[in-house]
Design an enzyme around this catalytic site. Structure first.
Site, short mmCIF file in Angstrom:
data_model
loop_
_atom_site.label_atom_id
_atom_site.label_comp_id
_atom_site.label_asym_id
_atom_site.label_seq_id
_atom_site.Cartn_x
_atom_site.Cartn_y
_atom_site.Cartn_z
N ASP A 1 -47.28 13.24 47.46
CA ASP A 1 -46.89 12.60 48.72
C ASP A 1 -47.68 13.29 49.81
O ASP A 1 -47.79 14.53 49.83
CB ASP A 1 -45.40 12.69 48.99
N GLY B 1 -57.32 5.32 53.63
CA GLY B 1 -56.35 5.67 54.68
C GLY B 1 -57.04 6.01 55.99
O GLY B 1 -57.86 5.26 56.51
P1 IMP Z 1 -48.00 8.05 50.35
O1 IMP Z 1 -48.68 7.21 49.32
O2 IMP Z 1 -46.61 7.64 50.65
O3 IMP Z 1 -48.12 9.52 50.02
O4 IMP Z 1 -48.77 7.78 51.71
C1 IMP Z 1 -49.88 8.49 52.01
C2 IMP Z 1 -50.53 7.87 53.25
O5 IMP Z 1 -51.05 8.96 54.03
C3 IMP Z 1 -51.72 7.04 52.86
O6 IMP Z 1 -51.39 5.68 52.80
C4 IMP Z 1 -52.70 7.32 53.97
O7 IMP Z 1 -52.41 6.51 55.06
C5 IMP Z 1 -52.39 8.75 54.35
N1 IMP Z 1 -53.20 9.69 53.55
C6 IMP Z 1 -52.77 10.56 52.58
N2 IMP Z 1 -53.80 11.23 52.06
C7 IMP Z 1 -54.90 10.77 52.67
C8 IMP Z 1 -56.28 11.07 52.53
O8 IMP Z 1 -56.71 11.87 51.68
N3 IMP Z 1 -57.10 10.41 53.36
C9 IMP Z 1 -56.67 9.51 54.28
N4 IMP Z 1 -55.41 9.16 54.43
C10 IMP Z 1 -54.51 9.80 53.64
#
Ligand code: IMP
Length: 199
Positions: A74, A156
């Site tokens: 996460d 992202g």
């Molecule tokens: P999760 O999948 O709920 O952990 O959401 C993570 C979100 O954080 C992603 O959708 C991205 O928007 C952002 N994020 C996390 N890691 C990265 C990265 O390595 N690069 C760019 N955005 C990231």
């Protein structure tokens, strides 16, 4: 060699994890690559911290695949001028079904004219087998939010995030550089130490 399922539908995360752990686990797959993938939707991320949400994902996947070693990630972006937002809401900053491009657009709009651009990515990784947490690791990457997008590498917020000590965004820097510096890369380095993996 042990197989590993990454508890994610984000194939970019899986690629980054495989680039660092690929020699030690084989194969590395994620929830999009399991049979009947539609039966494995992402669980609701109701936690208020990265660790809480990583645990939700890890335990959900472990209940589905009790024989597999599961790695949950996460992660998100904390912007100082926004008191740490979007934080755990990074994936849904511009709304429940927002795309990465929508989220970046909103961030640029909210920060328009603001000279305080410091920010960091955070990542929590949890390794689980059969419902039991084996290890938890975290990583942080300090940097700043650019005033415009650049590059199309990564995913992202990468085209907006310039890591400390660099002039270019993660959207432009090579994947190897991102993996060395990033929150995920740093958390994975700690995971390797915890698992007594040398390189
Ligand atoms: P999760 O999948 O709920 O952990 O959401 C993570 C979100 O954080 C992603 O959708 C991205 O928007 C952002 N994020 C996390 N890691 C990265 C990265 O390595 N690069 C760019 N955005 C990231």
């Amino acid at each position: 060699m042990t197989t590993l399922i990454v508890a994610t539908h984000n194939q970019h995360k899986t690629e980054e994890i495989a680039a660092m752990l690929g020699e030690h686990f084989a194969p590395i797959t994620d929830l999009t690559q399991q049979p009947n993938r539609d039966d494995h939707p992402a669980p609701e991320e109701t936690g208020k911290t990265f660790e809480a949400n990583a645990l939700i994902k890890a335990l959900d996947a472990s209940a589905r695949f009790p024989d597999a070693t599961i790695l949950a990630d996460d992660s998100g972006l904390e912007v100082d001028a926004l008191a740490g937002a979007p934080g755990v809401y990074s994936a849904r900053y511009a709304g429940e079904n927002a795309s990465d491009a929508d989220n970046r657009k909103k961030l640029l709009t909210v920060l328009d004219g603001n000279t305080q651009r410091s920010a960091r990515f955070r990542c929590v990784l949890i390794l689980v087998k059969n419902g039991k947490v084996l290890t938890t690791c975290d990583g942080t990457c300090e940097g700043r939010i650019a005033t415009a997008e650049s590059g199309d590498g990564g995913f992202g917020y990468d085209p907006l995030f310039i890591p400390e000590g660099y002039d270019e965004s993660f959207g432009i820097l090579p994947a190897e550089t991102k993996n060395q510096l990033s929150h995920r890369g740093r958390a994975l380095a700690k995971l390797k130490t915890a698992l007594s993996i040398d390189n």
